[in-house]
Write an enzyme that holds these catalytic residues in place. Sequence first.
Site, PDB file in Angstrom:
ATOM      1  N   ASP A 192       0.820  -1.216   0.000  1.00  0.00           N
ATOM      2  CA  ASP A 192       0.000   0.000   0.000  1.00  0.00           C
ATOM      3  C   ASP A 192       0.850   1.260   0.000  1.00  0.00           C
ATOM      4  O   ASP A 192       0.429   2.299  -0.505  1.00  0.00           O
ATOM      5  CB  ASP A 192      -1.005   0.028   1.157  1.00  0.00           C
ATOM      6  CG  ASP A 192      -0.709  -0.916   2.295  1.00  0.00           C
ATOM      7  OD1 ASP A 192      -0.075  -1.949   2.070  1.00  0.00           O
ATOM      8  OD2 ASP A 192      -1.133  -0.627   3.422  1.00  0.00           O
TER       9      ASP A 192
ATOM     10  N   TRP B   3      -4.248  -1.713  -4.137  1.00  0.00           N
ATOM     11  CA  TRP B   3      -3.368  -0.535  -4.048  1.00  0.00           C
ATOM     12  C   TRP B   3      -2.226  -0.662  -5.050  1.00  0.00           C
ATOM     13  O   TRP B   3      -1.877   0.300  -5.754  1.00  0.00           O
ATOM     14  CB  TRP B   3      -2.742  -0.428  -2.650  1.00  0.00           C
ATOM     15  CG  TRP B   3      -3.614  -0.089  -1.484  1.00  0.00           C
ATOM     16  CD1 TRP B   3      -3.678  -0.792  -0.309  1.00  0.00           C
ATOM     17  CD2 TRP B   3      -4.496   1.032  -1.318  1.00  0.00           C
ATOM     18  NE1 TRP B   3      -4.542  -0.179   0.557  1.00  0.00           N
ATOM     19  CE2 TRP B   3      -5.057   0.948  -0.031  1.00  0.00           C
ATOM     20  CE3 TRP B   3      -4.861   2.095  -2.138  1.00  0.00           C
ATOM     21  CZ2 TRP B   3      -5.969   1.876   0.459  1.00  0.00           C
ATOM     22  CZ3 TRP B   3      -5.772   3.022  -1.656  1.00  0.00           C
ATOM     23  CH2 TRP B   3      -6.310   2.911  -0.387  1.00  0.00           C
TER      24      TRP B   3
END
Length: 324
Positions: A131, A204
Site C-alpha cells: 500500500d 493498491w
Amino acid sequence: MSYEKTVWAGEGTLAREQEYNYHWCYERGIITKAWLDVHAATGDRRFYDAAKANVDQYVTEDGAILTYEPEKYNLDMICMGRTALRLFKATGEAKYEKACRRLIEQIKGQPTTAEGGFWHKKLYPQQMWLDGIYMACPFLTEFAVTFGEMQWADLAAKQMELIFEKTRLESGLHAHAWDSAKAQKWADPRTGLSPHVWGRAMGWFVMAHADVLAALPAAEPANEIAADGGDGRARRGQALASGDGQAGERRELCGILLFGNVHLRAGEGQGAGAVRREGRSCRAGKHGRALAEKRRHGGGRLPRTDAHLQGRGAGRRAVSRRQL
C-alpha cells in the site's frame, strides 16, 4: 460509467463528507482526488469546490500543512499531495506547490532498507508494504512531471521495482509486506514476507502502476510497452540494458507495469486457486470461519485482529489490521 452514475456516486460521497474530515490523511487524499476526477469527467463544479475546500482546511498560505506530522515518516501522509498538486495546476497558487514540496522533504529523509526501499513509516522499521507504493509513487511521478524534476520519478521506479521483486510469489500474486530485517513475528524467517496475500493491498499495488503509467509522458518506454499489450516481464533485462544511469531505472518499470494484467486475469488461470493452495486467502483458517459465522448471523464487519497471521499460541500476539 455513464454521466448520471458518475454524478450519483460522487454525490453519495459529498453527502458523507464529514466522515473524511479529521486530519491530513490518505483517506481524504483518495476521496478528494476522486472528486477532482468526477469534476474533470462531468464539469460539475460541486466536486471541484469540495476538493479545494477540503485541502484548504489544511494548507495555509505559506504552504504549511495543518495536522501533518512529517517526523513520523508515514507514507500514508503523502497521498493527499496528489490533490494539492492538481489544485496547483488548476489555480497556480503557490501555497499548493509549497505544500507538495514539504511532502518531498519527508521523502528526502524517509528511512529506507539497506536496498533503498522506503519503510512504510518510522513506526514500522525495515518494512515495505504494497500500500505504501500507492501512497507515495503516483505522487512522486506526478510531481516529477509537473516540475520537470524527473529524479522523483526515478525514485518511484526504484521503489516499485524493489517491492515487486521482493514480494512476488509463485502464484504471481504478491505478499502484503516484506520485512528486510526478518525481525517481525509475522515475517517468514527465510524471505521476510508476511504470510498472506491481502486483496486490498493488491488493489493498491495495481492502481499505483495504473496511475504512474497515466502520469508518465507518452514517450516513456513504459507507455510504449503497455500499448503493446504484451507480458513485459521477458523484456525487463532488455529495457534496463538500454538505459543509462537513473533513466534506466525508469525504463525498468517497463517490465512491471503490466504485472497487474496477470492478477486481473487470475480467474482465468491459476491465480485464485494458487492463493487457496498456499493458504494465504484472507478467509483462511479460524479467522475465515469466524467471519463466515458472523456473516451468517447478519454481521459482515471484519474482526479487529488478523489472528491467522500470528496464531494464538503462547508468546504470540494478535496484530491489528491497521498494522498489517
